[in-house]
Scaffold this active site. Structure first.
Site, PDB file in Angstrom:
ATOM      1  N   TRP A   1       0.855  -1.185   0.000  1.00 52.65           N
ATOM      2  CA  TRP A   1       0.000   0.000   0.000  1.00 52.65           C
ATOM      3  C   TRP A   1       0.895   1.239   0.000  1.00 52.65           C
ATOM      4  O   TRP A   1       1.763   1.379   0.877  1.00 52.65           O
ATOM      5  CB  TRP A   1      -0.889  -0.042   1.241  1.00 52.65           C
ATOM      6  CG  TRP A   1      -1.838   1.095   1.402  1.00 52.65           C
ATOM      7  CD1 TRP A   1      -2.663   1.637   0.465  1.00 52.65           C
ATOM      8  CD2 TRP A   1      -2.093   1.834   2.614  1.00 52.65           C
ATOM      9  NE1 TRP A   1      -3.410   2.657   1.006  1.00 52.65           N
ATOM     10  CE2 TRP A   1      -3.077   2.799   2.322  1.00 52.65           C
ATOM     11  CE3 TRP A   1      -1.578   1.757   3.907  1.00 52.65           C
ATOM     12  CZ2 TRP A   1      -3.556   3.682   3.278  1.00 52.65           C
ATOM     13  CZ3 TRP A   1      -2.058   2.636   4.861  1.00 52.65           C
ATOM     14  CH2 TRP A   1      -3.037   3.589   4.549  1.00 52.65           C
TER      15      TRP A   1
ATOM     16  N   ASP B   1      -0.924  -5.505   9.018  1.00 50.03           N
ATOM     17  CA  ASP B   1      -1.947  -4.534   8.630  1.00 50.03           C
ATOM     18  C   ASP B   1      -3.168  -5.336   8.189  1.00 50.03           C
ATOM     19  O   ASP B   1      -3.144  -6.011   7.158  1.00 50.03           O
ATOM     20  CB  ASP B   1      -1.430  -3.652   7.494  1.00 50.03           C
ATOM     21  CG  ASP B   1      -2.369  -2.481   7.189  1.00 50.03           C
ATOM     22  OD1 ASP B   1      -3.517  -2.499   7.684  1.00 50.03           O
ATOM     23  OD2 ASP B   1      -1.960  -1.573   6.449  1.00 50.03           O
TER      24      ASP B   1
ATOM     25  N   ALA C   1      -6.657  -4.770   7.098  1.00 50.04           N
ATOM     26  CA  ALA C   1      -7.610  -3.754   6.654  1.00 50.04           C
ATOM     27  C   ALA C   1      -8.880  -4.340   6.058  1.00 50.04           C
ATOM     28  O   ALA C   1      -9.856  -3.620   5.864  1.00 50.04           O
ATOM     29  CB  ALA C   1      -6.950  -2.828   5.633  1.00 50.04           C
TER      30      ALA C   1
ATOM     31  N   LYS D   1     -13.669  -0.801   6.032  1.00 45.47           N
ATOM     32  CA  LYS D   1     -14.221  -1.631   4.967  1.00 45.47           C
ATOM     33  C   LYS D   1     -15.283  -2.584   5.485  1.00 45.47           C
ATOM     34  O   LYS D   1     -16.403  -2.604   4.981  1.00 45.47           O
ATOM     35  CB  LYS D   1     -13.107  -2.416   4.268  1.00 45.47           C
ATOM     36  CG  LYS D   1     -12.182  -1.563   3.421  1.00 45.47           C
ATOM     37  CD  LYS D   1     -11.123  -0.875   4.245  1.00 45.47           C
ATOM     38  CE  LYS D   1     -10.161  -0.068   3.394  1.00 45.47           C
ATOM     39  NZ  LYS D   1      -9.182   0.676   4.209  1.00 45.47           N
TER      40      LYS D   1
END
Length: 394
Positions: A127, A208, A210, A243
């Protein structure tokens, strides 16, 4: 002093958004922005979140601060969602943060405080904001091989070879599931081997997370994170609610620091609270309040899980349709990797010239590295994308 400021590089995704808005073609397709969209191109408020907001409006009696770490109940329920019973509750220190990005930034701040010479190993690609934040903070970012453009999968041998060079005091940044930007994920067996490599180096894993729930399911997507946290002496986890709860603008995230030495919890928790105080003092609560309400109510939780499952399976169906369309048009299975990827994103593995051709000739917008947001498609636009991909010679 302002005359000493220098213009900062433009955010490529924001620039792409602007170019898309200015394109007059009615049949243009936006596959660039990393936000979930339904078949009508909307980012809806989830039913359970809407119901929780109604209840909160009726029940909330104060807007006073919750605390430097946020509401402990939010941390408890999010820790359970992510980690289940993989570790003891006393092993987890946690703070609420402004989104997953805030959690990532706080994690980098924490490891730099612990080791001013820290290096962070990041997947190639990763990212972009990972790299941007590390550069801004002056923390060295060491790339490790990850994506194989030829196969559309993970270059696992290259990844292991590179990460074997990590050393004690380093941080290894991993994507818990639904790798952004590639969509390519490790198998369960590969995760097992990777954990042993990490332990042998003495480096600290940072995950991470997400997109929990966007790949193979809530528990399945959290599986690797749970294994890492259970096996390694220390683990950092930056989780986002943007999300899977659909609350992007509420900026709701959490940073968890897991240590199998529970005697460290007081200092670790105090350090996390201290860093919150230095950066933004008290974290936002509205989104966190909604999340803890959904997770704590049997009816809301069931409805949330049902809608999230519809989102997940809908993206899998789009992947299947696109793969089928490309197979028909190309006469080969060379795009089969798209069906194997998980989450919102896939990377085609082509250069910016092909991406530009898709934009110029067909009004299809994706990031220059060929990352596309599968959720930006629907049944009507899948054939158009497949036709365009073959037309430009991908």
């Amino acid at each position: 002093m302002f005359e000493q400021l220098q213009e900062q590089p433009a955010d490529k995704i924001l620039a792409l958004m602007q170019a898309f808005r200015e394109d007059p073609r009615e049949d243009k397709i936006d596959l660039g922005v990393g936000v979930y969209k339904d078949a009508n191109g909307n980012t809806p408020i989830m039913r359970a979140i809407k119901d929780a907001e109604k209840r909160l409006w009726e029940e909330e009696t104060t807007k006073a601060y919750t605390g430097l770490a946020g509401d402990p109940l939010f941390a408890e329920r999010m820790s359970r969602l992510v980690l289940a019973d993989a570790v003891e509750a006393d092993a987890v220190s946690a703070v609420a943060t402004p989104g997953g990005t805030g959690a990532v930034r706080q994690a980098f701040d924490m490891v730099r405080l612990a080791n001013p010479e820290v290096r962070v190993h990041v997947s190639d690609p990763t990212w972009p904001n990972h790299l941007s934040i590390l550069k801004h903070m002056g923390i060295p970012a060491i790339p490790y091989r990850y994506f194989d453009s030829e196969t559309g999968g993970v270059d696992y041998e290259g990844m292991i070879a590179d990460l074997s060079q990590a050393r004690s005091g380093d941080v290894i940044l991993l994507h818990g599931c639904c790798h952004n930007p590639t969509g390519a994920n490790l198998t369960q067996g590969q995760w097992h081997q990777l954990i042993e490599i990490i332990k042998s180096t003495g480096a600290t894993p940072m995950i991470d997370l997400a997109y929990q729930g966007f790949g193979d399911g809530l528990d399945e997507d959290a599986g690797p994170t749970r294994e890492v946290a259970a096996a390694c002496p220390e683990t950092l986890i930056a989780a986002s609610c943007s999300k899977n709860f659909g609350i992007y603008r509420e900026r709701t995230g959490i940073l968890m620091a897991v240590s199998n030495d529970t005697s460290k919890k007081k200092v670790t928790q105090g350090t996390l609270a201290y860093l919150n105080r230095q950066n933004y003092s008290f974290p936002p609560d509205h989104g966190a309040r909604l999340v803890l309400m959904v997770l704590g109510d049997e009816g809301l939780r069931a409805d949330w899980m049902s809608e999230l499952e519809d989102v997940r399976t809908g993206m899998l169906e789009l992947r299947r349709l696109l793969t089928d369309e490309l197979r028909e048009r190309s006469g080969s299975d060379r795009f089969g990797f798209l069906a194997q990827h998980r989450g919102m994103f896939s990377r085609l593995g082509v250069g910016p010239d092909k991406v530009e051709a898709l934009r110029e000739k067909h009004g299809i917008y994706m990031v220059g590295d060929s990352r596309m947001n599968i959720a930006g498609l629907n049944r009507d636009t899948v054939p158009k994308l497949a036709e365009a991909i073959i037309d430009v010679g991908i």
